[in-house]
Write an enzyme that holds these catalytic residues in place. Structure first.
Site, mmCIF file in Angstrom:
data_model
loop_
_atom_site.group_PDB
_atom_site.id
_atom_site.type_symbol
_atom_site.label_atom_id
_atom_site.label_comp_id
_atom_site.label_asym_id
_atom_site.label_seq_id
_atom_site.Cartn_x
_atom_site.Cartn_y
_atom_site.Cartn_z
ATOM 1 N N HIS A 191 0.809 -1.223 0.000
ATOM 2 C CA HIS A 191 0.000 0.000 0.000
ATOM 3 C C HIS A 191 0.836 1.265 0.000
ATOM 4 C CE1 HIS A 191 -3.263 -2.798 0.543
ATOM 5 N NE2 HIS A 191 -3.898 -1.907 -0.188
ATOM 6 N N GLU A 436 -10.827 -10.500 -6.029
ATOM 7 C CA GLU A 436 -9.405 -10.490 -5.673
ATOM 8 C C GLU A 436 -8.991 -11.761 -4.946
ATOM 9 O OE1 GLU A 436 -8.598 -7.036 -3.273
ATOM 10 O OE2 GLU A 436 -10.445 -7.235 -2.141
ATOM 11 N N ASP A 460 -4.248 -8.210 -5.101
ATOM 12 C CA ASP A 460 -4.456 -9.367 -4.229
ATOM 13 C C ASP A 460 -4.665 -10.631 -5.049
ATOM 14 O OD1 ASP A 460 -4.199 -8.559 -1.529
ATOM 15 O OD2 ASP A 460 -6.034 -7.396 -1.728
ATOM 16 N N ARG A 470 2.482 -10.174 -1.376
ATOM 17 C CA ARG A 470 2.772 -8.964 -2.148
ATOM 18 C C ARG A 470 3.740 -8.023 -1.443
ATOM 19 N NH1 ARG A 470 -3.255 -6.114 -2.054
ATOM 20 N NH2 ARG A 470 -2.307 -4.110 -2.380
ATOM 21 N N CYS A 509 -9.364 -2.577 -10.829
ATOM 22 C CA CYS A 509 -8.809 -1.424 -10.114
ATOM 23 C C CYS A 509 -7.458 -1.735 -9.490
ATOM 24 C CB CYS A 509 -9.789 -0.906 -9.070
ATOM 25 S SG CYS A 509 -10.212 -2.142 -7.838
HETATM 26 C C1 PEP Z 1 -6.299 -5.062 -5.202
HETATM 27 O O1 PEP Z 1 -6.123 -5.965 -4.383
HETATM 28 O O2 PEP Z 1 -5.971 -5.157 -6.411
HETATM 29 C C2 PEP Z 1 -6.899 -3.794 -4.780
HETATM 30 C C3 PEP Z 1 -7.199 -2.856 -5.658
HETATM 31 O O3 PEP Z 1 -7.108 -3.607 -3.452
HETATM 32 P P1 PEP Z 1 -5.940 -3.180 -2.453
HETATM 33 O O4 PEP Z 1 -4.703 -2.941 -3.282
HETATM 34 O O5 PEP Z 1 -6.373 -1.962 -1.722
HETATM 35 O O6 PEP Z 1 -5.793 -4.401 -1.582
HETATM 36 MG MG MG Z 2 -7.118 -5.826 -2.464
#
Ligand code: PEP
Ligand code: MG
Length: 585
Positions: A191, A436, A460, A470, A509
């Site tokens: 993040h 995800e 994810d 990740r 996304c």
């Molecule tokens: C994802 O997992 O691709 C996602 C957009 O959610 P986050 O990155 O906030 O876990």
């Molecule tokens: Mg996610």
């Protein structure tokens, strides 16, 4: 000297750096001092208390002046605790009767007080333990002469270097003066990387030894961070600085040439429109979305409203944030994701126990479905705000139809509560889910019967499909969204959503949606919505508007026949029309 890390957020910057060192306080609670030093040590305690009060007052006043009322209130609370004679007299008594040095007396008193708070039933008091420990840390730093830099106000434009730069540090850092970041921990879709991307701040993460190498440089030495290649140049010669500056100018010119696309629709040469939306963290990002002509918000990560504070935002505060975002987008769709706490996004006041595998643990919807106080409050705020424009609600981390149904039942319950209160709310709000988790991708045909839309969370989905954390830079070479398993899963998610017809759609996304190397294949697989960080949005529009959908489809068909990520990446690089290659950085 040149170090290589993970290219976490694009951009090339140069400047002085600030190295944040990890501070470990030795334990002084077992030290003993001689009788003739007692007065001196007690005096040290008094001086440290006095200095801490001055520091806290200064931070409080600065926060107030900047309109940061929440931060000011936290500092007020710290000042109150610091003025509590039970705590402060306790330090002096420990020096006197137990012959502890000043530091040991503070460490002992703070730890005893924090333990008491932690043992209480009431969640509010339990949360105060964290504040007490913060105060203790400040006092011990003062007693040991350790200076902890305050990153919420940086003295000049600089590059921040640390072993770990957490998402909450990113939420509080002084962005005006932040040129770039380099950390030893973290991967492309941690993040911290996502935040840096959204904020347009170049970042290199997973960069081994950067702290010790940067520290060995003379003070004032310049470094360069290339978040596109993952290279960090430390101790720049004038010649290197000149050539990097020329490269930065070249990239800036490429970026500037994209500005003409701002008001153009995202339509392929043969007339297929895709929705090109943006990922945001909060209302502060509205301007960035509009500046690049985003067609909506495809992911509003609401969890950031819950972070870097000491209690959850109430319904009114959330309502105002969501409403500001929705109104700011002036009728364009805004997909509001319910809070996705957990994994690498921690929130202290929720008191979530440490877990061995937090990404596989108590996270996101799993927390929400157990915590009506948090979930219903958030849903009511979203439902009320949604009447001010076009909003959709989306749940993260759905793994089964049961969870989708349970979450939808909560939406209905929140509507009932609002009806009883006589409030207006969006009764017809669309409800979608993130795909995800591989189990959800595999049963996408079932889920789309009861969901209004999908948004593929490739960040994810990649880690769970490939069993690659990740965040773990040791195995980051295995984390690759171009793995053939990912392409097949993405295809199997898009197909049923398209087949369901009506207004239903499949978007993405995760970071893959904003990766220009993936645009052709995702377009060809039939993805209907791309949601990407605002700073990278125009280059995706450039690629989509420069190709035919039929060509993208043939590229996707071919990519699906290849057996390794490397083959797929090489093929996609080759398939990208020559004139688009300049837009890859
Ligand atoms: C994802 O997992 O691709 C996602 C957009 O959610 P986050 O990155 O906030 O876990
Ligand atoms: Mg996610």
């Amino acid at each position: 000297m040149q170090l290589k890390g993970v290219n976490a957020a694009p951009g090339l910057v140069m400047g002085p750096c600030l190295v944040l060192e990890e501070i470990h306080h030795p334990d002084f609670t077992h030290h003993s001092i001689a009788d003739d030093l007692l007065e001196e040590e007690k005096n040290k305690v008094r001086i440290a208390l006095d200095l801490a009060e001055k520091q806290l007052t200064a931070i409080r006043d600065r926060a107030s002046a900047a309109g940061l009322e929440e931060q000011a209130a936290v500092m007020d609370a710290h000042l109150m605790m610091l003025g509590d004679p039970i705590l402060t007299e306790g330090f002096l008594t420990s020096v006197e009767s137990e012959h502890l040095p000043a530091v040991g007396a503070v460490q002992k008193g703070i730890s005893a007080q924090a333990d008491i708070f932690e043992s209480l039933e009431d969640a509010y008091f339990r949360e105060r333990a964290q504040d007490i420990r913060d105060i203790g840390r400040r006092l011990v730093n003062l007693l040991l002469g350790i200076e902890e830099p305050d990153i919420s106000s940086l003295p000049e434009a600089l590059i921040l270097i640390a072993r770990d730069i957490t998402p909450s540090m990113m939420a509080s850092v002084d962005t005006k003066n932040l040129l770039g970041i380099v950390a030893e921990i973290g991967g492309k879709t941690s993040h911290t990387a996502i935040l840096a991307n959204n904020m347009g701040i170049p970042a290199v993460l997973g960069c081994h030894d950067v702290v010790s190498v940067a520290k060995s440089q003379p003070s004032g030495a310049r470094i360069a961070v290339d978040g596109s290649s993952g290279l960090v140049h430390i101790g720049l010669t004038d010649e290197m600085a000149d050539s990097l500056r020329a490269e930065a100018e070249r990239r800036a010119a490429v970026k500037a040439s994209l500005a003409v696309l701002k008001d153009q629709p995202t339509v392929t040469k043969d007339g297929v429109h895709v929705q090109l939306a943006a990922n945001v963290m909060g209302p502060g990002d509205v301007e960035k979305v509009l500046a690049v002509g985003g067609e909506g918000v495809g992911l509003y990560r609401t969890e950031f409203l819950f972070m870097d504070r000491d209690k959850a935002p109430d319904e009114e505060e959330q309502y105002l944030s969501y409403r500001t975002m929705i109104e700011g987008l002036g009728g364009k769709p805004v997909i509001i994701r319910t809070m996705d706490i957990g994994g690498d996004k921690s929130v202290d006041y929720l008191n979530i126990a440490k877990e061995e595998n937090p990404f596989l643990g108590y996270r996101a919807l799993r927390i929400c479905l157990e915590r009506d106080d948090l979930f219903l409050t958030q849903l009511r705020a979203i439902l009320r705000a949604a009447v001010h424009g076009q909003a959709l609600v989306m749940f993260p981390m759905v793994s089964s139809l049961d969870e989708l149904r349970a979450a939808k039942a909560k939406v209905e319950q929140a509507k009932e509560q609002l009806k009883l209160r006589g409030e207006t709310y969006a009764d017809d709000i669309k409800v979608g889910i993130m795909i995800e988790i591989p189990s959800a991708a595999v049963i996408a045909d079932v889920l789309i019967q009861e969901a209004d839309f999908f948004s593929i969370g490739s960040n994810d989905l990649t880690q769970y499909t490939l069993a690659v954390d990740r965040m773990n830079e040791k195995i980051s070479y295995l984390y690759n969204s171009f793995h053939p398993a990912m392409l097949r899963l993405i295809k199997s998610v898009i197909e049923p959503a398209r087949a369901a017809g009506g207004d239903k759609f499949a978007g993405m996304c995760g970071e893959m949606a904003g990766d220009p190397r993936a645009t052709l294949v995702l377009l060809g697989l039939g993805l209907q919505e791309f949601s990407v960080g605002p700073s990278g949005l125009l280059r995706i529009r450039k690629i989509i508007t420069s190709v035919d959908f039929s060509y993208a489809k043939s590229v996707a068909d071919k990519a699906l026949t290849l057996g390794t990520a490397a083959e797929i990446e090489a093929y996609l690089a080759e398939a990208l029309p020559e004139e688009l290659k300049a837009f890859m950085v």
